[in-house]
Write an enzyme that holds these catalytic residues in place. Sequence first.
Site, short mmCIF file in Angstrom:
data_model
loop_
_atom_site.label_atom_id
_atom_site.label_comp_id
_atom_site.label_asym_id
_atom_site.label_seq_id
_atom_site.Cartn_x
_atom_site.Cartn_y
_atom_site.Cartn_z
N GLU A 113 10.11 1.81 10.40
CA GLU A 113 11.09 2.86 10.11
C GLU A 113 10.33 4.17 10.30
O GLU A 113 9.48 4.52 9.48
CB GLU A 113 11.59 2.77 8.67
CG GLU A 113 12.30 1.47 8.33
CD GLU A 113 13.67 1.34 8.96
OE1 GLU A 113 14.21 2.35 9.45
OE2 GLU A 113 14.20 0.22 8.97
N GLY A 137 -4.45 4.95 4.68
CA GLY A 137 -3.88 4.16 5.76
C GLY A 137 -4.93 3.54 6.66
O GLY A 137 -4.91 2.32 6.90
N PRO A 138 -5.87 4.35 7.18
CA PRO A 138 -6.85 3.77 8.11
C PRO A 138 -7.77 2.73 7.46
O PRO A 138 -8.44 1.98 8.18
CB PRO A 138 -7.65 5.00 8.57
CG PRO A 138 -6.68 6.14 8.39
CD PRO A 138 -5.90 5.81 7.16
N GLU A 159 9.64 16.65 15.40
CA GLU A 159 10.06 16.47 14.00
C GLU A 159 9.24 17.43 13.13
O GLU A 159 8.00 17.37 13.13
CB GLU A 159 9.79 15.02 13.57
CG GLU A 159 10.25 14.77 12.15
CD GLU A 159 9.92 13.38 11.62
OE1 GLU A 159 8.76 12.96 11.74
OE2 GLU A 159 10.83 12.73 11.08
N VAL A 193 -7.02 0.65 3.94
CA VAL A 193 -6.22 -0.45 3.38
C VAL A 193 -5.07 -0.83 4.32
O VAL A 193 -4.82 -2.01 4.58
CB VAL A 193 -5.68 -0.06 1.99
CG1 VAL A 193 -4.79 -1.16 1.43
CG2 VAL A 193 -6.84 0.22 1.03
N GLY A 194 -4.39 0.19 4.86
CA GLY A 194 -3.25 -0.07 5.74
C GLY A 194 -3.66 -0.88 6.96
O GLY A 194 -2.98 -1.83 7.35
N LYS A 215 0.87 -1.18 0.00
CA LYS A 215 0.00 0.00 0.00
C LYS A 215 0.91 1.23 0.00
O LYS A 215 1.48 1.61 1.01
CB LYS A 215 -0.92 0.06 1.22
CG LYS A 215 -2.00 1.13 1.01
CD LYS A 215 -2.44 1.86 2.24
CE LYS A 215 -1.61 3.00 2.69
NZ LYS A 215 -1.54 4.18 1.80
N GLY A 253 -4.80 3.39 -1.62
CA GLY A 253 -5.84 3.76 -0.67
C GLY A 253 -5.28 4.43 0.57
O GLY A 253 -4.09 4.75 0.65
N CYS A 310 13.64 11.57 6.70
CA CYS A 310 13.51 11.12 8.09
C CYS A 310 14.82 11.28 8.86
O CYS A 310 14.81 11.58 10.03
CB CYS A 310 13.04 9.68 8.12
SG CYS A 310 14.02 8.64 7.05
P1 NAD Z 1 2.33 8.68 7.57
O1 NAD Z 1 2.58 7.90 8.80
O2 NAD Z 1 1.25 9.67 7.56
O3 NAD Z 1 2.01 7.68 6.36
C1 NAD Z 1 2.88 6.62 6.00
C2 NAD Z 1 2.06 5.50 5.42
O4 NAD Z 1 1.25 4.96 6.45
C3 NAD Z 1 1.10 5.94 4.31
O5 NAD Z 1 1.04 4.94 3.33
C4 NAD Z 1 -0.21 6.06 5.05
O6 NAD Z 1 -1.34 5.89 4.22
C5 NAD Z 1 -0.09 4.92 6.04
N1 NAD Z 1 -0.94 5.05 7.23
C6 NAD Z 1 -1.34 6.18 7.86
N2 NAD Z 1 -2.13 5.88 8.90
C7 NAD Z 1 -2.20 4.53 8.96
C8 NAD Z 1 -2.88 3.62 9.80
N3 NAD Z 1 -3.66 4.02 10.80
N4 NAD Z 1 -2.74 2.30 9.56
C9 NAD Z 1 -1.96 1.85 8.55
N5 NAD Z 1 -1.32 2.67 7.69
C10 NAD Z 1 -1.43 4.00 7.91
O7 NAD Z 1 3.75 9.31 7.16
P2 NAD Z 1 4.07 10.24 5.91
O8 NAD Z 1 3.53 11.58 6.19
O9 NAD Z 1 3.69 9.55 4.65
O10 NAD Z 1 5.68 10.25 5.96
C11 NAD Z 1 6.38 11.09 6.79
C12 NAD Z 1 6.86 10.38 8.03
O11 NAD Z 1 7.58 9.21 7.67
C13 NAD Z 1 7.82 11.21 8.84
O12 NAD Z 1 7.53 11.10 10.20
C14 NAD Z 1 9.17 10.58 8.54
O13 NAD Z 1 10.13 10.79 9.51
C15 NAD Z 1 8.81 9.16 8.38
N6 NAD Z 1 9.81 8.47 7.56
C16 NAD Z 1 10.67 7.58 8.16
C17 NAD Z 1 11.65 6.95 7.42
C18 NAD Z 1 12.61 5.98 8.06
O14 NAD Z 1 13.22 5.18 7.34
N7 NAD Z 1 12.79 5.98 9.35
C19 NAD Z 1 11.77 7.20 6.08
C20 NAD Z 1 10.91 8.12 5.50
C21 NAD Z 1 9.91 8.73 6.26
#
Ligand code: NAD
Length: 487
Positions: A257, A215-216, A389, A218-219, A182, A213, A291
Amino acid sequence: MTSITPTSQSHFSSHYINGQWVPATSGETLPVYDSSTEQLMATVPAGTADEAGEAVAAAQAAFDSWSSLTVETRASYLEKIAAGVKARMDDLAMAIAREVGMPLKMARAIQVGGPAWHWGNFAKVAREFEWEKTVAGPMGRSLVVREPIGVVGCITPWNFPLSQITLKIAPAMVAGCTVVLKPSEIAPVNALILAEIIHEAGLPPGVFNLVNGLGPVVGEVLATHPDIDMISFTGSTRAGKRVGELASQSVKRVALELGGKSASVILESANLEAAVKGTVAACMLNSGQTCSAHTRMLVPASRYQEVKTLARAAVERFIVGPSLADTSKLGPLVSANQRDRVLGFIATGIQEGAEVIAGGTESLPHDKGYFVEPTILGITSSNTLAQEEIFGPVLVVIPFADEEEAIAIANSTIYGLGGAVWADTDEAAIKVARRIRTGQIDINGGPFNASAPFGGYKQSGNGRENGVYGLEEFLEFKSLQLKTAPV
Ligand code: NAD
């Protein structure tokens, strides 16, 4: 085949399930915007729980035969995908430059060149990997074999979207796992091009599946589904915690991550100019939406005034502009939400007494596009921006009295992802780096190594990606207890 041009608009209406493009069942779509122009550049279907379930069933059905193939056969598929990524470099780079906002040339080199290398490298790593070995104990002997964990759900963010997808699905698939991806709903176009490449490579149906889709929806189906053995998640700490909670109900393996607030510690003995320049660059890459960005610059209090002058000079090189303009060194942020969030953080920092060294919230250089001026703020450890962050082009400078205080400040957040130490010798820098609780630290400007483990301590996560370390995440151990020596 999807071709992405500077102005094209693509309307995707299918998911990729069981080796085919399957039309989405709900009419609901999610918009994708060009972050430099704010124009709609694509729509993707908002996947449903049922569609996610179908993808999981396809992945589960494919697992037995895929995991029974030789490593050599699976590695050959990865090489075909690597060739496909190279062949579609222009489309992938254009998609990412538009949906994420990174300047095109840089997007091509980093956001597509990196994944192209990783696809080939995971094939090599798998071929060289020790898949089994004999272990002798006080009583018996065992043949310890490494096996794929099973069906893997991969959930990825938007900031380095193709890299983050590749670092999960390439090692998972070469290990013998089947996957359901996803991708981020904010930057999904590159993932759809990758699915076209994977389709062309002729992988057996069900090995790779993609459901677009939210996160809340499909994820969370992936995180809870009993037929998924592992979730590999990259994203915010907030969403990662939720995924971990859900996954615990079926005792899945969870690799996370997450976020970061990495410190660049500039010791008294360092070459100040090189250290400040290097830190500003390591903060601003991808407009600070990295990140592991070095977002806190810790400097000796005695050098604070010099640091301000050097930091101003360093940040001037980052010409802000649209991702498709040749002159741009720094693009916009990914979305209006992200821009507003970052501007809000800058305002909070200033309200709490931050000194504006460069940038700020006042002068946005463009009418259209989600731009934020690269900003440098001098703060103390009590400022909100010392902890949160920001995920934008914002560097905070925090003075310290001595080395002990620098280490304490570096370790004073919930995160532990990256960082840097600068000193007159590598030995002096390494001595301090050993006391900082993060997954990777650049020593005197040492560059990123894509074969070394990447991941976080503390609330930055609990897995490792890249090379052999990334492959091992997707493997189980099995001990075959022997009565006789193994054949
Ligand atoms: P996000 O957590 O909003 O979304 C990441 C993914 O998770 C998306 O595909 C989203 O649809 C999904 N998602 C959101 N809520 C979910 C839920 N309740 N259940 C399942 N899936 C869900 O993050 P973002 O805004 O896309 O990315 C930025 C964040 O990612 C920053 O905090 C950054 O530090 C972190 N990041 C970490 C790394 C690393 O390797 N440590 C790398 C890149 C980004």
